[in-house]
Enzyme design. Sequence first.
Site, PDB file in Angstrom:
ATOM      1  N   HIS A 222       2.229   7.258   7.585  1.00 34.86           N
ATOM      2  CA  HIS A 222       0.845   6.826   7.115  1.00 34.86           C
ATOM      3  C   HIS A 222      -0.399   7.722   7.757  1.00 34.86           C
ATOM      4  O   HIS A 222      -1.017   7.216   8.590  1.00 34.86           O
ATOM      5  CB  HIS A 222       0.499   5.296   6.902  1.00 34.86           C
ATOM      6  CG  HIS A 222       1.038   4.464   8.098  1.00 34.86           C
ATOM      7  ND1 HIS A 222       0.187   4.991   9.395  1.00 34.86           N
ATOM      8  CD2 HIS A 222       1.247   3.450   8.207  1.00 34.86           C
ATOM      9  CE1 HIS A 222       1.024   3.803  10.274  1.00 34.86           C
ATOM     10  NE2 HIS A 222       1.516   2.977   9.647  1.00 34.86           N
ATOM     11  N   ASN A 225      -3.942   6.891   9.403  1.00 36.45           N
ATOM     12  CA  ASN A 225      -3.835   5.351   9.818  1.00 36.45           C
ATOM     13  C   ASN A 225      -2.979   5.221  11.127  1.00 36.45           C
ATOM     14  O   ASN A 225      -2.164   5.629  11.097  1.00 36.45           O
ATOM     15  CB  ASN A 225      -3.390   4.573   8.622  1.00 36.45           C
ATOM     16  CG  ASN A 225      -4.211   4.672   7.431  1.00 36.45           C
ATOM     17  OD1 ASN A 225      -5.325   4.031   7.380  1.00 36.45           O
ATOM     18  ND2 ASN A 225      -3.968   5.468   6.387  1.00 36.45           N
ATOM     19  N   ASP A 254      -3.897   4.120  -2.146  1.00 37.10           N
ATOM     20  CA  ASP A 254      -4.051   3.018  -2.858  1.00 37.10           C
ATOM     21  C   ASP A 254      -5.740   2.761  -3.012  1.00 37.10           C
ATOM     22  O   ASP A 254      -6.033   1.644  -3.437  1.00 37.10           O
ATOM     23  CB  ASP A 254      -3.633   1.630  -1.938  1.00 37.10           C
ATOM     24  CG  ASP A 254      -4.299   1.639  -0.544  1.00 37.10           C
ATOM     25  OD1 ASP A 254      -4.911   2.477  -0.218  1.00 37.10           O
ATOM     26  OD2 ASP A 254      -4.056   0.438   0.117  1.00 37.10           O
ATOM     27  N   GLY A 255      -6.335   3.686  -2.497  1.00 35.51           N
ATOM     28  CA  GLY A 255      -7.967   3.424  -2.760  1.00 35.51           C
ATOM     29  C   GLY A 255      -8.549   2.690  -1.803  1.00 35.51           C
ATOM     30  O   GLY A 255      -9.826   2.586  -1.552  1.00 35.51           O
ATOM     31  N   ASP A 280       3.328   1.444   1.411  1.00 36.74           N
ATOM     32  CA  ASP A 280       3.010   0.649   2.524  1.00 36.74           C
ATOM     33  C   ASP A 280       2.868  -0.862   1.930  1.00 36.74           C
ATOM     34  O   ASP A 280       2.096  -1.493   2.754  1.00 36.74           O
ATOM     35  CB  ASP A 280       2.106   1.156   3.620  1.00 36.74           C
ATOM     36  CG  ASP A 280       2.114   0.514   4.978  1.00 36.74           C
ATOM     37  OD1 ASP A 280       3.244   0.070   5.351  1.00 36.74           O
ATOM     38  OD2 ASP A 280       1.182   0.692   5.604  1.00 36.74           O
ATOM     39  N   ALA A 314      -3.594  -4.415   6.836  1.00 34.86           N
ATOM     40  CA  ALA A 314      -2.278  -4.956   6.973  1.00 34.86           C
ATOM     41  C   ALA A 314      -1.379  -4.580   5.933  1.00 34.86           C
ATOM     42  O   ALA A 314      -1.073  -5.157   5.220  1.00 34.86           O
ATOM     43  CB  ALA A 314      -1.896  -6.527   7.331  1.00 34.86           C
TER      44      ALA A 314
END
Length: 387
Positions: A222, A225, A254-255, A280, A314
């Site tokens: 990712h 992140n 995912d925005g 994720d 999360a």
Amino acid sequence: MIVKNIRIFRENGAFEEGELYTDGSQLSQTSRDHEILDGQGAYAIPGLTDIHFHGCVGYDFCDGTWEAFEAIAAYELQNGVTQICPATMTLPEETLTSIGREALEFARWQDEEADQEGSRQTTKPPLARLCGIHMEGPFLSLEKKGAQNPLYLKKPDLAMYRRLQKAAGGLYRLVSLAPELEGAMEFIEALKGQVVLSIAHTTADYDTAWAALAAGASHATHLYNAMMPFSHRAPGVVGAAFDDAACQVELICDGIHIAPAMVRATFKMFGDNRVILISDSMMATGLTDGDYSLGGQAVKVTGSLATLADGTIAGSATNLMDCMRHAVKDMGIPLWTAVKCATVNPAKSIGIYDRFGSLDPGKTANVVLLNENLDITGMLFQGKVVK
């Protein structure tokens, strides 16, 4: 079966008007079965492969139960994800061992079911194929733990990994780790070529990340992140991954996790051969807002945003098909590029491209039909129409 009146995803960068043929569970050059499915002009793409997600519809892969595996696999298939490689969390070794053993039994059962397709009738709903496991933890940095449980973080432990891999029958396809930890470089050198080694949850600077890539890592978990920022004077993991032409990078579209401008910049930097779209996703995916858990820690979900009590993101509450749609409709990524990064690239990364990830004859007939709005209008799974 003949699937006609479709625009077929091809790896040469085009959607080709034509027909697809299946003979049993595989795509073929022709078909002895003359049943026809009219795609009504839909895009025909390979079933998606998610190599990094944790759960959905109230279940977590780390529940380690058949009930959880079946519910997760059913939801993913309904959303066009036909191959799954779920991620574990940072948990005690005995818990990870149990999860791996149960997952191995589930994968073996799926293989047996696939072998018997066509020889008998079954009333069971079809389930996305469990093709591997992504070990996300426990070999991660405390400072960049994200939603990982700090109680179980460990330095890279080769003997522990091998015990877990043995219990899982070789199902672990990726291992995420922080390369700055003691023993990490030796861990990477010992396992290069045996499993995909991914830089993750790390405070590594450019030099440390570059050393890990030189030692045998080939993946970044990712991207952006749980790692140091990409800066003009301190390029960190992102800069090292860019400089290594063999390194693939995961991207959550995912925005929430990454701003659209940064998504577009990443595609410009890395190109469509190196980006892998992931979700994720965690157990709230497919459900309403509320209180859930991830790796034993409380998570609150509001819309697509999932956070720990301290505000740490999360995971996501978005499936991979929706992430792909976001990339195209909200972030300006060309459809063909987004499809490739959700199908071809992940299948290649975990070594299943010989069976999945494209619409070439000989591959498993997992085909998703999308209309102009990118809604699913039809699907073949292992050669059979999924209602």
